[in-house]
Design an enzyme around this catalytic site. Sequence first.
Site, PDB file in Angstrom:
ATOM      1  N   LYS A 185       0.849  -1.193   0.000  1.00 25.16           N
ATOM      2  CA  LYS A 185       0.000   0.000   0.000  1.00 25.16           C
ATOM      3  C   LYS A 185       0.882   1.239   0.000  1.00 25.16           C
ATOM      4  O   LYS A 185       1.478   1.604   1.009  1.00 25.16           O
ATOM      5  CB  LYS A 185      -0.929   0.057   1.215  1.00 25.16           C
ATOM      6  CG  LYS A 185      -2.026   1.096   0.970  1.00 25.16           C
ATOM      7  CD  LYS A 185      -2.566   1.764   2.207  1.00 25.16           C
ATOM      8  CE  LYS A 185      -1.739   2.863   2.768  1.00 25.16           C
ATOM      9  NZ  LYS A 185      -1.680   4.102   1.961  1.00 25.16           N
ATOM     10  N   GLU A 260      11.100   1.264   9.718  1.00 22.74           N
ATOM     11  CA  GLU A 260      12.105   2.294   9.393  1.00 22.74           C
ATOM     12  C   GLU A 260      11.416   3.635   9.607  1.00 22.74           C
ATOM     13  O   GLU A 260      10.537   4.013   8.844  1.00 22.74           O
ATOM     14  CB  GLU A 260      12.589   2.104   7.958  1.00 22.74           C
ATOM     15  CG  GLU A 260      13.901   2.805   7.697  1.00 22.74           C
ATOM     16  CD  GLU A 260      13.725   4.217   7.212  1.00 22.74           C
ATOM     17  OE1 GLU A 260      13.504   5.121   8.059  1.00 22.74           O
ATOM     18  OE2 GLU A 260      13.796   4.424   5.992  1.00 22.74           O
ATOM     19  N   CYS A 294      14.349  10.174   4.928  1.00 27.35           N
ATOM     20  CA  CYS A 294      14.509   9.612   6.276  1.00 27.35           C
ATOM     21  C   CYS A 294      15.935   9.800   6.766  1.00 27.35           C
ATOM     22  O   CYS A 294      16.166  10.037   7.935  1.00 27.35           O
ATOM     23  CB  CYS A 294      14.104   8.140   6.305  1.00 27.35           C
ATOM     24  SG  CYS A 294      14.532   7.225   4.839  1.00 27.35           S
ATOM     25  N   GLU A 393      12.086  15.477  13.928  1.00 23.82           N
ATOM     26  CA  GLU A 393      12.284  15.374  12.484  1.00 23.82           C
ATOM     27  C   GLU A 393      11.373  16.387  11.795  1.00 23.82           C
ATOM     28  O   GLU A 393      10.156  16.295  11.877  1.00 23.82           O
ATOM     29  CB  GLU A 393      11.929  13.955  12.026  1.00 23.82           C
ATOM     30  CG  GLU A 393      12.227  13.719  10.570  1.00 23.82           C
ATOM     31  CD  GLU A 393      11.900  12.289  10.134  1.00 23.82           C
ATOM     32  OE1 GLU A 393      10.746  11.855  10.319  1.00 23.82           O
ATOM     33  OE2 GLU A 393      12.798  11.617   9.594  1.00 23.82           O
TER      34      GLU A 393
HETATM   35  P1  NAI Z   1       2.793   8.458   7.855  1.00 24.88           P
HETATM   36  O1  NAI Z   1       3.834   7.691   8.571  1.00 24.88           O
HETATM   37  O2  NAI Z   1       1.484   8.611   8.552  1.00 24.88           O
HETATM   38  O3  NAI Z   1       2.520   7.807   6.404  1.00 24.88           O
HETATM   39  C1  NAI Z   1       3.306   6.807   5.803  1.00 24.88           C
HETATM   40  C2  NAI Z   1       2.438   5.689   5.279  1.00 24.88           C
HETATM   41  O4  NAI Z   1       1.678   5.123   6.330  1.00 24.88           O
HETATM   42  C3  NAI Z   1       1.419   6.070   4.204  1.00 24.88           C
HETATM   43  O5  NAI Z   1       1.328   5.018   3.242  1.00 24.88           O
HETATM   44  C4  NAI Z   1       0.119   6.155   4.979  1.00 24.88           C
HETATM   45  O6  NAI Z   1      -1.021   5.926   4.163  1.00 24.88           O
HETATM   46  C5  NAI Z   1       0.297   5.033   5.972  1.00 24.88           C
HETATM   47  N1  NAI Z   1      -0.502   5.127   7.192  1.00 24.88           N
HETATM   48  C6  NAI Z   1      -0.894   6.261   7.846  1.00 24.88           C
HETATM   49  N2  NAI Z   1      -1.635   5.953   8.938  1.00 24.88           N
HETATM   50  C7  NAI Z   1      -1.696   4.592   8.988  1.00 24.88           C
HETATM   51  C8  NAI Z   1      -2.300   3.653   9.894  1.00 24.88           C
HETATM   52  N3  NAI Z   1      -2.971   4.047  10.971  1.00 24.88           N
HETATM   53  N4  NAI Z   1      -2.135   2.319   9.638  1.00 24.88           N
HETATM   54  C9  NAI Z   1      -1.435   1.894   8.575  1.00 24.88           C
HETATM   55  N5  NAI Z   1      -0.878   2.724   7.683  1.00 24.88           N
HETATM   56  C10 NAI Z   1      -0.987   4.066   7.884  1.00 24.88           C
HETATM   57  O7  NAI Z   1       3.442   9.875   7.522  1.00 24.88           O
HETATM   58  P2  NAI Z   1       2.764  11.289   7.142  1.00 24.88           P
HETATM   59  O8  NAI Z   1       1.666  11.605   8.074  1.00 24.88           O
HETATM   60  O9  NAI Z   1       2.455  11.304   5.708  1.00 24.88           O
HETATM   61  O10 NAI Z   1       3.999  12.286   7.421  1.00 24.88           O
HETATM   62  C11 NAI Z   1       4.236  12.821   8.718  1.00 24.88           C
HETATM   63  C12 NAI Z   1       5.704  12.801   9.081  1.00 24.88           C
HETATM   64  O11 NAI Z   1       6.192  11.459   9.062  1.00 24.88           O
HETATM   65  C13 NAI Z   1       6.630  13.511   8.128  1.00 24.88           C
HETATM   66  O12 NAI Z   1       6.663  14.885   8.355  1.00 24.88           O
HETATM   67  C14 NAI Z   1       7.955  12.841   8.442  1.00 24.88           C
HETATM   68  O13 NAI Z   1       8.545  13.416   9.583  1.00 24.88           O
HETATM   69  C15 NAI Z   1       7.558  11.420   8.751  1.00 24.88           C
HETATM   70  N6  NAI Z   1       7.791  10.545   7.578  1.00 24.88           N
HETATM   71  C16 NAI Z   1       8.951   9.835   7.540  1.00 24.88           C
HETATM   72  C17 NAI Z   1       9.266   9.067   6.438  1.00 24.88           C
HETATM   73  C18 NAI Z   1      10.540   8.296   6.364  1.00 24.88           C
HETATM   74  O14 NAI Z   1      11.044   8.044   5.270  1.00 24.88           O
HETATM   75  N7  NAI Z   1      11.098   7.865   7.459  1.00 24.88           N
HETATM   76  C19 NAI Z   1       8.385   9.000   5.276  1.00 24.88           C
HETATM   77  C20 NAI Z   1       7.148   9.750   5.427  1.00 24.88           C
HETATM   78  C21 NAI Z   1       6.896  10.495   6.547  1.00 24.88           C
END
Ligand code: NAI
Length: 491
Positions: A185, A260, A294, A393
């Site tokens: 997903k 991660e 990240c 972050e």
């Molecule tokens: P997020 O961690 O919520 O989203 C990442 C993925 O998780 C997306 O595919 C989303 O649809 C999915 N997701 C969201 N809620 C979920 C749930 N309850 N159960 C299962 N899957 C779920 O990140 P978001 O809100 O888009 O970004 C917020 C912050 O997260 C960013 O500002 C950044 O600091 C961090 N982030 C870090 C990343 C990395 O590469 N380590 C990548 C993206 C975000």
Amino acid sequence: MGTHLSGTVAEGLAFMQVIDGKKADSLSGERIDVRCPSDGKVFASIPASGAADVDRAVNAARRAFDEGPWGRMPAVERGRCLTRLFQLVDKNGEELAALESRDTGKPARQGKADVVATRRYYEFYGGAGDKIHGDTIPFLDGYTTLTLREPHGVVAGIIPWNYPLQIGARVIGAALAMGNTLVVKPAEDASLTALRIAELALEAEIPEGVLNVITGYGKDAGAALSAHPLVDYVTFTGSPATGTAIQQAAAVNNRGVTMELGGKSPQIVFEDADIEAALPVLVNAIIQNGGQTCSAGSRILLHRPIYEAVAKALADRFARLVAGPHQEDRDLGAMINPKQKERVEGYVAAAREAGIPVLAEGAIDPAAPSGGYYVKPALFGSVDPDAALAREEVFGPVLSLFPFDTEQDAIRLANDTDYGLVAGVWTKDGARQHRVAKRVRAGQVFVNGYGAGGGIELPFGGFKRSGHGREKGFEALYDMSATKTIVFNHG
Ligand code: NAI
Ligand code: MG
């Protein structure tokens, strides 16, 4: 652009999911508008799937694992499937790069660099799965023992929006090389290339049901996927908060996970470092992909004797940075969505309010469309190690400088966040290189360099709040499998 376009919506293209080898809309028929971050305009749509769609996809992956040819296929044949996918990514590289840039707002050259890395993942894992083997273990008289590396079964991969092609490939490559089947997903803000990869996987003769890609919001499709009882293992890259939610969901079924969860990665620059070599690397580590990485190098720790000179040189470079539309290939593109833009601007405003000095700011291309989600790069000096800017972050083009006096201070400061993903050490002193690299708590440490974007061969993952498990390289193949021990009692 290929067969994935089943029709058009008002402004653009209606993309479809791939479930059990077939195109599928969401069962509800609901869709999500896809906007280009460079101008904020809708140009496509994706299915908004929920629990019922997830159930279909997981059952397809389950059948493909339990009954399909995939589980019985020799590792070398699975590898050939991935090698064909590598060739198809190569052949369709320009289209994939353009789609990735349009979907995420990243500069055109970054989209191309992502395709290069993606290709390399499929090439690497295409050749790796048949190199993994078990052991025989000396045991009691009358026994022979052996171990096998077996796939988990159905793996769920929840992918973020910052590097969908690359992070998708590191999950798909490693999971499929070991004989798992997958439900992926991608993020609601960046799903298009994952859908295209699912089509290319069919073209590569990866059997139906082995790679399913579903789209939808995290709270709906993501939550249902991580809690599904027929999923055997979950791998996730994204925020720590969502990582916790996913682990809690997976814990209900006592499933294994790889997490991660980002970082607050330091680069330590000692007074004897080659500053000219370091400068472009220090800037790129936070500006690449607009800081939405990240492994972004978001903290720079500077030895006090060189603090002023390096701060000034960085400020000169920051003042020249320009954010602009992906097609224009400026230093950085737009942020992924309005929420991320607000988040970055919020950290910058709070730091200013707290009196942290702004040493330099970049610009937004005046010709950039007003609907785009642009932010100005910002460089902050003498940041208080307890400030939010020093600990959290930001995930944007915001860099913090910290002075230090001794090697010990540098190590303490470097380790003084909840994260531990990547670190950089700049010094010509060989003994110091070893001492610092060992004492910094980070999953990867670069000496006189920085960057995890390439290095498909190199194990990657975090300590502390940055997560657990390892991706990339051969290590990922161990995460994507489990050891079975067989004991023969032959007397
Ligand atoms: P997020 O961690 O919520 O989203 C990442 C993925 O998780 C997306 O595919 C989303 O649809 C999915 N997701 C969201 N809620 C979920 C749930 N309850 N159960 C299962 N899957 C779920 O990140 P978001 O809100 O888009 O970004 C917020 C912050 O997260 C960013 O500002 C950044 O600091 C961090 N982030 C870090 C990343 C990395 O590469 N380590 C990548 C993206 C975000
Ligand atoms: Mg998008």
